[in-house]
Design a protein around this motif. Structure first.
Motif, PDB file in Angstrom:
ATOM      1  N   PHE A  91       9.927   4.012   5.501  1.00 55.06           N
ATOM      2  CA  PHE A  91      11.275   4.558   5.319  1.00 55.06           C
ATOM      3  C   PHE A  91      12.342   3.558   5.775  1.00 55.06           C
ATOM      4  CE2 PHE A  91      14.734   7.693   5.986  1.00 55.06           C
ATOM      5  CZ  PHE A  91      14.683   8.302   4.732  1.00 55.06           C
ATOM      6  N   HIS A  92      11.915   2.559   6.530  1.00 61.26           N
ATOM      7  CA  HIS A  92      12.832   1.513   6.992  1.00 61.26           C
ATOM      8  C   HIS A  92      12.592   0.191   6.258  1.00 61.26           C
ATOM      9  CE1 HIS A  92      14.070   4.154  10.238  1.00 61.26           C
ATOM     10  NE2 HIS A  92      12.802   4.389  10.509  1.00 61.26           N
ATOM     11  N   HIS A  93      11.929   0.283   5.121  1.00 65.07           N
ATOM     12  CA  HIS A  93      11.622  -0.922   4.325  1.00 65.07           C
ATOM     13  C   HIS A  93      12.910  -1.599   3.868  1.00 65.07           C
ATOM     14  CE1 HIS A  93       9.821  -3.426   1.137  1.00 65.07           C
ATOM     15  NE2 HIS A  93       8.660  -3.211   1.744  1.00 65.07           N
ATOM     16  N   HIS A  94      12.876  -2.931   3.730  1.00 56.45           N
ATOM     17  CA  HIS A  94      14.080  -3.676   3.350  1.00 56.45           C
ATOM     18  C   HIS A  94      14.501  -3.427   1.906  1.00 56.45           C
ATOM     19  CE1 HIS A  94      10.828  -6.368   1.975  1.00 56.45           C
ATOM     20  NE2 HIS A  94      11.685  -6.690   1.024  1.00 56.45           N
ATOM     21  N   VAL A 110      12.060   1.077  -2.621  1.00 57.37           N
ATOM     22  CA  VAL A 110      10.928   1.564  -1.839  1.00 57.37           C
ATOM     23  C   VAL A 110      11.362   2.733  -0.960  1.00 57.37           C
ATOM     24  CG1 VAL A 110       9.298   1.000   0.015  1.00 57.37           C
ATOM     25  CG2 VAL A 110       9.668  -0.623  -1.874  1.00 57.37           C
ATOM     26  N   ARG A 111      12.506   2.575  -0.297  1.00 50.92           N
ATOM     27  CA  ARG A 111      12.994   3.654   0.569  1.00 50.92           C
ATOM     28  C   ARG A 111      13.258   4.931  -0.232  1.00 50.92           C
ATOM     29  NH1 ARG A 111      16.285  -0.591   2.549  1.00 50.92           N
ATOM     30  NH2 ARG A 111      18.163   0.360   1.642  1.00 50.92           N
ATOM     31  N   LEU A 112      13.830   4.796  -1.414  1.00 51.64           N
ATOM     32  CA  LEU A 112      14.094   5.963  -2.258  1.00 51.64           C
ATOM     33  C   LEU A 112      12.801   6.651  -2.675  1.00 51.64           C
ATOM     34  CD1 LEU A 112      16.981   4.647  -4.556  1.00 51.64           C
ATOM     35  CD2 LEU A 112      17.132   6.501  -2.865  1.00 51.64           C
ATOM     36  N   GLN A 113      11.786   5.851  -3.009  1.00 54.07           N
ATOM     37  CA  GLN A 113      10.518   6.448  -3.443  1.00 54.07           C
ATOM     38  C   GLN A 113       9.789   7.103  -2.272  1.00 54.07           C
ATOM     39  OE1 GLN A 113       9.605   6.657  -6.761  1.00 54.07           O
ATOM     40  NE2 GLN A 113       8.215   8.132  -5.818  1.00 54.07           N
ATOM     41  N   VAL A 114       9.911   6.520  -1.085  1.00 52.34           N
ATOM     42  CA  VAL A 114       9.332   7.146   0.107  1.00 52.34           C
ATOM     43  C   VAL A 114       9.988   8.498   0.347  1.00 52.34           C
ATOM     44  CG1 VAL A 114       9.141   7.002   2.623  1.00 52.34           C
ATOM     45  CG2 VAL A 114       8.634   4.996   1.206  1.00 52.34           C
ATOM     46  N   ALA A 115      11.312   8.547   0.202  1.00 52.07           N
ATOM     47  CA  ALA A 115      12.039   9.805   0.385  1.00 52.07           C
ATOM     48  C   ALA A 115      11.589  10.842  -0.641  1.00 52.07           C
ATOM     49  CB  ALA A 115      13.542   9.556   0.266  1.00 52.07           C
ATOM     50  N   GLU A 126       6.535  -5.510  -3.276  1.00 54.04           N
ATOM     51  CA  GLU A 126       7.267  -4.325  -3.746  1.00 54.04           C
ATOM     52  C   GLU A 126       6.731  -3.775  -5.063  1.00 54.04           C
ATOM     53  OE1 GLU A 126       8.642  -6.989  -2.547  1.00 54.04           O
ATOM     54  OE2 GLU A 126       9.962  -6.402  -0.902  1.00 54.04           O
ATOM     55  N   ASP A 127       6.348  -4.661  -5.985  1.00 56.27           N
ATOM     56  CA  ASP A 127       5.836  -4.198  -7.278  1.00 56.27           C
ATOM     57  C   ASP A 127       4.591  -3.339  -7.121  1.00 56.27           C
ATOM     58  OD1 ASP A 127       7.834  -5.388  -8.696  1.00 56.27           O
ATOM     59  OD2 ASP A 127       6.651  -7.123  -9.351  1.00 56.27           O
ATOM     60  N   VAL A 128       3.762  -3.684  -6.157  1.00 58.13           N
ATOM     61  CA  VAL A 128       2.553  -2.902  -5.885  1.00 58.13           C
ATOM     62  C   VAL A 128       2.917  -1.635  -5.132  1.00 58.13           C
ATOM     63  CG1 VAL A 128       0.348  -2.882  -4.644  1.00 58.13           C
ATOM     64  CG2 VAL A 128       1.086  -4.951  -5.853  1.00 58.13           C
ATOM     65  N   LEU A 129       3.700  -1.778  -4.093  1.00 60.70           N
ATOM     66  CA  LEU A 129       4.032  -0.655  -3.227  1.00 60.70           C
ATOM     67  C   LEU A 129       4.769   0.461  -3.969  1.00 60.70           C
ATOM     68  CD1 LEU A 129       3.840   0.383  -0.365  1.00 60.70           C
ATOM     69  CD2 LEU A 129       5.885  -0.926   0.220  1.00 60.70           C
ATOM     70  N   LEU A 130       5.731   0.088  -4.801  1.00 58.33           N
ATOM     71  CA  LEU A 130       6.487   1.094  -5.551  1.00 58.33           C
ATOM     72  C   LEU A 130       5.587   1.921  -6.451  1.00 58.33           C
ATOM     73  CD1 LEU A 130       9.791  -0.743  -6.544  1.00 58.33           C
ATOM     74  CD2 LEU A 130       9.622   1.451  -5.354  1.00 58.33           C
ATOM     75  N   ARG A 131       4.690   1.254  -7.162  1.00 53.80           N
ATOM     76  CA  ARG A 131       3.801   1.971  -8.081  1.00 53.80           C
ATOM     77  C   ARG A 131       2.804   2.837  -7.323  1.00 53.80           C
ATOM     78  NH1 ARG A 131       5.270  -2.707 -10.717  1.00 53.80           N
ATOM     79  NH2 ARG A 131       5.949  -2.357 -12.882  1.00 53.80           N
ATOM     80  N   LEU A 132       2.352   2.358  -6.184  1.00 52.29           N
ATOM     81  CA  LEU A 132       1.447   3.156  -5.365  1.00 52.29           C
ATOM     82  C   LEU A 132       2.141   4.429  -4.882  1.00 52.29           C
ATOM     83  CD1 LEU A 132      -1.278   3.440  -3.911  1.00 52.29           C
ATOM     84  CD2 LEU A 132      -0.297   2.152  -2.006  1.00 52.29           C
ATOM     85  N   LEU A 133       3.393   4.302  -4.477  1.00 50.49           N
ATOM     86  CA  LEU A 133       4.151   5.468  -4.012  1.00 50.49           C
ATOM     87  C   LEU A 133       4.380   6.476  -5.152  1.00 50.49           C
ATOM     88  CD1 LEU A 133       6.732   3.598  -1.761  1.00 50.49           C
ATOM     89  CD2 LEU A 133       5.047   5.278  -0.957  1.00 50.49           C
TER      90      LEU A 133
END
Length: 328
Positions: A309-312, A316-321, A257-264
């Motif tokens: 968008f279906h991430h747990h 992450v879901r908020l940042q995807v949105a 998540e730490d990587v994915l959030l920053r990438l998004l």
């Protein structure tokens, strides 16, 4: 034997606030008593003799991470203490001594008043010169010290002259090493404002390479730099031109998540700036560029985002949105 005892005492110089203060108090008194003598030789002799009585202490408990509040460090160093530390750092060629002094300066620089004192006494260039010492541990400790010192805006104006050197050391350091992470932490602080982004432009390909090849710790640290750069509209085209054929592979639920959030956040920033400046879209990009990978085939990117968008994780879901809204 005498030389060995002297070296052992000096290596313990940076541990224990009370010992440091006693040392430099003694050194200062000796300096004042010896007026009329050669200041350079007398100062050095006094400091070395005073230091020779300090026992060697294990380094296993050192706290070195930049930006931390070090409970065992002195809250405020006297001007003479800082001056003597800087003098020792500038005069010694012993890497072990340099490393210990840099740790002391780094710890003390966790407090704003010491940040000002070190700058006012000309300590920043002395620490900066340590980046040219051909010893990885010394460079790492110098980067940690500069990182804490860079929490001060006035200090950043001095530290900026080392940005090119820091970028070079960071991108060429052994992958995932403490030296590399120390460089990335300093670059993160120096990229919080837009003031010095232009000095990092040529290193963007190196940062992208670290994002591809590094482990999770390295990816998180380099993404902090890239997110800061992407917040500046003036950097958008430089970032979009960077080669990053692997980028979409990170849009995966198995990525931490730490990587994915920053990438998004990174991609969201670029998308926002592209919408405002149509010229960035009209530029001719290489097929492996960030732009082409993300928007050359929008279907692939859309599928990746739909899956996330279906991430747990709710963040992450908020940042995807937020990213999807920017693309609409």
């Amino acid at each position: 034997m005498r030389d060995s005892a002297l070296k052992a005492g000096l290596v313990g110089l940076a541990v224990g606030a009370g010992v440091c203060l006693a040392l430099y108090g003694l050194a200062s008194r000796r300096r004042r008593r010896r007026k009329g003598a050669d200041p350079g030789e007398r100062d050095r002799s006094a400091l070395l003799r005073a230091a020779s009585g300090i026992p060697l202490v294990s380094s296993s408990g050192r706290r070195e991470q930049a930006g931390m509040d070090f409970p065992n460090s002195p809250h405020v160093l006297e001007t003479d203490d800082v001056q003597n530390l800087i003098y020792l750092l500038e005069s010694t060629k012993d890497a072990a001594i340099q490393e210990q002094i840099l740790i002391t300066l780094s710890n003390s620089a966790a407090f704003s008043i010491n940040q000002d004192t070190i700058r006012n006494l000309g300590g920043l260039p002395v620490v900066g010169k340590m980046l040219s010492v051909p010893v990885a541990n010394v460079k790492e400790k110098a980067l940690n010290a500069l990182n804490n010192l860079s929490m001060n805006i006035q200090n950043q104006e001095v530290i900026k002259v080392y940005i090119a050197k820091v970028c070079e050391e960071t991108c060429s350091a052994p992958l995932n090493s403490e030296l590399q992470l120390a460089g990335l932490r300093l670059l993160t602080n120096m990229s919080v404002t837009n003031n010095y982004h232009y000095m990092m432009t040529s290193s963007i390909p190196g940062f992208i390479n670290l994002l591809s090849a590094g482990n999770e710790r390295t990816q998180v640290q380099v993404l902090k730099v890239l997110v800061n750069l992407s917040a500046n509209p003036a950097m958008t085209e430089h970032l979009l031109k960077a080669q990053a054929s692997f980028l979409l592979s990170l849009f995966d639920s198995c990525i931490k998540e730490d990587v994915l959030l920053r990438l998004l956040v990174f991609v969201t920033n670029l998308t926002k700036h592209m919408k405002k400046d149509k010229n960035t879209v009209n530029y001719e990009y290489n097929e492996d560029s960030v732009f082409s990978v993300l928007w050359g085939d929008s279907t692939v990117c859309a599928q990746k985002l739909a899956s996330l968008f279906h991430h747990h994780d709710a963040e992450v879901r908020l940042q995807v949105a937020a990213l999807i809204r920017q693309q609409c």
